[in-house]
Design a protein around this motif. Structure first.
Motif, mmCIF file in Angstrom:
data_model
loop_
_atom_site.group_PDB
_atom_site.id
_atom_site.type_symbol
_atom_site.label_atom_id
_atom_site.label_comp_id
_atom_site.label_asym_id
_atom_site.label_seq_id
_atom_site.Cartn_x
_atom_site.Cartn_y
_atom_site.Cartn_z
ATOM 1 N N ASP A 80 0.836 -1.188 0.000
ATOM 2 C CA ASP A 80 0.000 0.000 0.000
ATOM 3 C C ASP A 80 0.873 1.242 0.000
ATOM 4 O OD1 ASP A 80 -2.173 -1.658 0.088
ATOM 5 O OD2 ASP A 80 -2.736 -1.185 2.159
ATOM 6 N N GLY A 81 0.447 2.239 -0.755
ATOM 7 C CA GLY A 81 1.213 3.465 -0.831
ATOM 8 C C GLY A 81 1.128 4.059 -2.220
ATOM 9 N N LEU A 82 1.855 5.149 -2.430
ATOM 10 C CA LEU A 82 1.809 5.906 -3.669
ATOM 11 C C LEU A 82 3.028 5.601 -4.526
ATOM 12 C CD1 LEU A 82 -0.019 8.054 -5.005
ATOM 13 C CD2 LEU A 82 1.460 9.800 -3.981
ATOM 14 N N TYR A 83 2.777 5.271 -5.813
ATOM 15 C CA TYR A 83 3.830 4.990 -6.780
ATOM 16 C C TYR A 83 3.758 6.079 -7.859
ATOM 17 C CZ TYR A 83 3.992 0.515 -4.395
ATOM 18 O OH TYR A 83 4.098 -0.464 -3.433
ATOM 19 N N ASN A 84 4.600 7.096 -7.700
ATOM 20 C CA ASN A 84 4.564 8.232 -8.612
ATOM 21 C C ASN A 84 5.344 7.929 -9.882
ATOM 22 O OD1 ASN A 84 3.093 10.195 -6.987
ATOM 23 N ND2 ASN A 84 4.873 10.169 -5.635
ATOM 24 N N GLY A 85 4.748 8.256 -11.033
ATOM 25 C CA GLY A 85 5.463 8.074 -12.288
ATOM 26 C C GLY A 85 4.639 7.333 -13.318
ATOM 27 N N GLU A 86 5.257 7.138 -14.475
ATOM 28 C CA GLU A 86 4.688 6.354 -15.567
ATOM 29 C C GLU A 86 5.485 5.067 -15.674
ATOM 30 O OE1 GLU A 86 4.944 8.890 -18.949
ATOM 31 O OE2 GLU A 86 3.798 10.503 -17.985
ATOM 32 N N PHE A 87 4.786 3.929 -15.699
ATOM 33 C CA PHE A 87 5.444 2.628 -15.588
ATOM 34 C C PHE A 87 5.196 1.816 -16.857
ATOM 35 C CE2 PHE A 87 4.665 4.272 -11.403
ATOM 36 C CZ PHE A 87 5.875 4.054 -10.753
ATOM 37 N N ARG A 88 6.227 1.101 -17.277
ATOM 38 C CA ARG A 88 6.172 0.382 -18.549
ATOM 39 C C ARG A 88 6.892 -0.951 -18.418
ATOM 40 N NH1 ARG A 88 10.202 0.444 -22.583
ATOM 41 N NH2 ARG A 88 9.481 -0.106 -24.692
ATOM 42 N N THR A 89 6.361 -1.961 -19.110
ATOM 43 C CA THR A 89 7.059 -3.240 -19.196
ATOM 44 C C THR A 89 6.956 -3.804 -20.598
ATOM 45 O OG1 THR A 89 7.316 -5.449 -18.216
ATOM 46 C CG2 THR A 89 5.059 -4.643 -18.487
ATOM 47 N N THR A 90 7.990 -4.518 -20.997
ATOM 48 C CA THR A 90 8.021 -5.230 -22.282
ATOM 49 C C THR A 90 8.205 -6.727 -22.063
ATOM 50 O OG1 THR A 90 10.425 -4.937 -22.487
ATOM 51 C CG2 THR A 90 9.018 -3.225 -23.447
ATOM 52 N N ARG A 91 8.156 -7.162 -20.819
ATOM 53 C CA ARG A 91 8.500 -8.548 -20.474
ATOM 54 C C ARG A 91 7.361 -9.505 -20.808
ATOM 55 N NH1 ARG A 91 13.731 -9.286 -19.790
ATOM 56 N NH2 ARG A 91 13.375 -10.954 -18.271
ATOM 57 N N ASP A 92 7.743 -10.726 -21.135
ATOM 58 C CA ASP A 92 6.784 -11.776 -21.472
ATOM 59 C C ASP A 92 6.704 -12.820 -20.367
ATOM 60 O OD1 ASP A 92 6.199 -10.742 -23.994
ATOM 61 O OD2 ASP A 92 7.867 -11.795 -24.931
ATOM 62 N N GLY A 93 5.468 -13.143 -19.995
ATOM 63 C CA GLY A 93 5.250 -14.373 -19.260
ATOM 64 C C GLY A 93 4.994 -15.482 -20.259
ATOM 65 N N CYS A 135 0.105 -7.368 -8.566
ATOM 66 C CA CYS A 135 -1.061 -7.342 -7.693
ATOM 67 C C CYS A 135 -0.880 -6.358 -6.543
ATOM 68 C CB CYS A 135 -1.321 -8.732 -7.107
ATOM 69 S SG CYS A 135 -1.463 -10.045 -8.343
ATOM 70 N N GLY A 136 -1.975 -5.801 -6.075
ATOM 71 C CA GLY A 136 -1.971 -4.920 -4.920
ATOM 72 C C GLY A 136 -3.394 -4.587 -4.521
ATOM 73 N N SER A 137 -3.544 -3.941 -3.378
ATOM 74 C CA SER A 137 -4.872 -3.524 -2.935
ATOM 75 C C SER A 137 -5.230 -2.182 -3.561
ATOM 76 C CB SER A 137 -4.898 -3.408 -1.404
ATOM 77 O OG SER A 137 -4.303 -2.184 -0.991
ATOM 78 N N ARG A 138 -6.459 -1.743 -3.367
ATOM 79 C CA ARG A 138 -6.861 -0.438 -3.878
ATOM 80 C C ARG A 138 -6.031 0.687 -3.273
ATOM 81 N NH1 ARG A 138 -12.093 -0.202 -6.237
ATOM 82 N NH2 ARG A 138 -12.123 -1.913 -7.732
ATOM 83 N N ASN A 139 -5.420 0.434 -2.124
ATOM 84 C CA ASN A 139 -4.594 1.448 -1.474
ATOM 85 C C ASN A 139 -3.180 1.505 -2.030
ATOM 86 O OD1 ASN A 139 -6.649 2.293 0.322
ATOM 87 N ND2 ASN A 139 -6.240 0.507 1.620
ATOM 88 N N ALA A 140 -2.861 0.647 -2.960
ATOM 89 C CA ALA A 140 -1.618 0.766 -3.732
ATOM 90 C C ALA A 140 -1.979 1.549 -4.988
ATOM 91 C CB ALA A 140 -1.062 -0.604 -4.069
ATOM 92 N N VAL A 141 -1.423 2.759 -5.138
ATOM 93 C CA VAL A 141 -1.885 3.702 -6.146
ATOM 94 C C VAL A 141 -0.749 4.081 -7.097
ATOM 95 C CG1 VAL A 141 -2.930 5.949 -6.571
ATOM 96 C CG2 VAL A 141 -3.567 4.649 -4.521
ATOM 97 N N ILE A 142 -0.910 3.732 -8.376
ATOM 98 C CA ILE A 142 -0.011 4.230 -9.419
ATOM 99 C C ILE A 142 -0.555 5.574 -9.876
ATOM 100 C CG2 ILE A 142 0.751 3.881 -11.789
ATOM 101 C CD1 ILE A 142 0.953 0.927 -11.216
ATOM 102 N N ASP A 143 0.250 6.631 -9.681
ATOM 103 C CA ASP A 143 -0.181 7.991 -9.975
ATOM 104 C C ASP A 143 0.805 8.619 -10.946
ATOM 105 O OD1 ASP A 143 -0.667 10.827 -9.866
ATOM 106 O OD2 ASP A 143 -1.739 10.520 -7.973
#
Length: 399
Positions: free
Chosen positions: A136-149, A158-166
């Protein structure tokens, strides 16, 4: 966004009346905008189909033995149709049960992150089978991935609603970008304050589940550039279009023809076979869902639409693709139509199937507006409409 479409003049449906799309009521119109109407029948709303998905391949029947998925329809006009329309197939009415990704549970974390730097590093280095857990907490920025599963070992985020990508600004970029990545499972957290919320480019086998996407400059979720067999399930989407209202869709599938040369080498964007299931979409300035020309074979099922905030869109859903199943959805409040099918480009907007949708339009249009009559679109008689100013549908329903 759709372009305005001239409607045939028609007597307004009585407000507050719920009608089925039965043969005794259905309204049709010809190519020269003439229409015929008959007696309306009152009925209780049809039940919404259960939203339980199954991660198996699509069946070719609707449960009654009718091979609906492979039924080819004549357009009835005696004219040749475009190649795209000729290839289009009416979907099976039960295709909504056959999502390529089922409901999932996040496994025990293999990587735990609590800062923006840790999150981006995890996205840069994830291997098949990894499970990334956001504290839980604030993740400031723009996030990107190119990785393959992989299909057997997807990557979990995964995270709760209180984990916030902003992403910090509605005029910025993409808050969370899957750029050519495949086989991810994404669950639970919040995404906000980007020009776009979640962007998927060339993504395959990506499951977006139970996210909250809000306070977005343009559209909340966009599947683009040949993104196929992805599932968007159980999201809450609200407050879009804060940068430019005309771009404020909730979920946007594909690419508009005007942008094909920028993104898909001047060819249609085949973002096909995507499933949009059981989402709650409101507070969008444009359509709740925009299905673009060039896309085929998707499913829109079990969603709840609210068009009361639309200032640019005139329907909950614009359908410009081919062979989509639109079923079991509930919609309220639109400026004009509930659902609008448009041939914005020759051969697109064909052979889509509407089944068991419940519409309370409270607008001056139709519940289901098929703007090109001879286009093989099918409206089943189990759809219901309330307070649609011009009526239930522009085409006669089919049982």
């Amino acid at each position: 966004m759709s372009s305005p479409v001239n409607r045939p003049l028609m007597a307004a449906a009585a407000l507050g009346m719920v009608v089925t799309f039965g043969a005794g009521w259905a309204v049709g119109h010809s190519g020269d905008d003439e229409k015929n109407s008959a007696e309306r029948t009152v009925a209780t709303p049809a039940p919404v189909m259960p939203p339980t998905p199954a991660p198996t391949e699509s069946s070719s029947t609707d449960g009654s033995g009718d091979a609906m998925e492979y039924e080819q329809l004549d357009d009835g006009s005696g004219e040749e149709v475009g190649t795209a329309a000729a290839r289009a197939k009416l979907p099976a009415v039960n295709k909504w049960k056959k999502a390529p990704i089922g409901v999932f549970t996040c496994p025990k974390a293999t990587v735990k992150v609590a800062t923006s730097d840790q999150l981006q590093k995890a996205l840069d280095t994830a291997e098949p089978g990894a499970s990334i857990q956001l504290a839980d907490g604030l993740y400031n920025g723009e996030f990107r991935t190119t990785r393959d599963g992989s299909a057997a070992k997807p990557i979990y985020l995964c995270g709760s609603r209180n984990a916030v990508i902003d992403a910090g600004a509605i005029k910025g970029g993409y808050a969370l970008h899957f750029d050519g990545a495949t086989n991810w499972r994404v669950d639970g957290f919040t995404v906000r304050n980007g020009q776009k919320g979640v962007m998927v480019d060339r993504g395959r086998g990506i499951g977006l589940q139970n996210l909250l996407v809000e306070r977005i400059g343009d559209e909340a979720v966009h599947l683009r550039t040949s993104s196929r067999r992805n599932v968007v399930r159980g999201l809450t989407i609200r407050d879009t279009g804060n940068r430019k209202p005309k771009f404020g869709e909730g979920i946007y599938i594909g690419t508009a023809e005007s942008n094909w040369c920028e993104y898909t080498d001047c060819k249609p964007d085949p973002s096909n076979d995507n499933f949009i299931l059981n989402n709650r979409i409101s507070g969008t300035t444009a359509e709740n869902v925009d299905i673009k020309e060039g896309t085929s074979g998707g499913v829109l099922n079990g969603n709840r639409f609210d068009g009361s905030a639309m200032t640019e869109g005139d329907s909950w859903v614009d359908v410009k693709g081919n062979g989509w199943l639109i079923s079991g959805n509930i919609g309220v409040d639109s400026r004009a139509d509930g659902y609008k099918v448009i041939e914005i480009l020759d051969g697109w907007g064909w052979r889509n199937l509407f089944s068991a949708n419940r519409s309370t339009v409270r607008g001056n249009g139709y519940a289901i507006n098929v703007t090109k009559r001879h286009s093989g679109n099918v409206v089943r008689c189990n759809n219901t409409a309330r307070n649609a100013g011009e009526g239930a549908s522009t085409v006669k329903c089919r049982k």
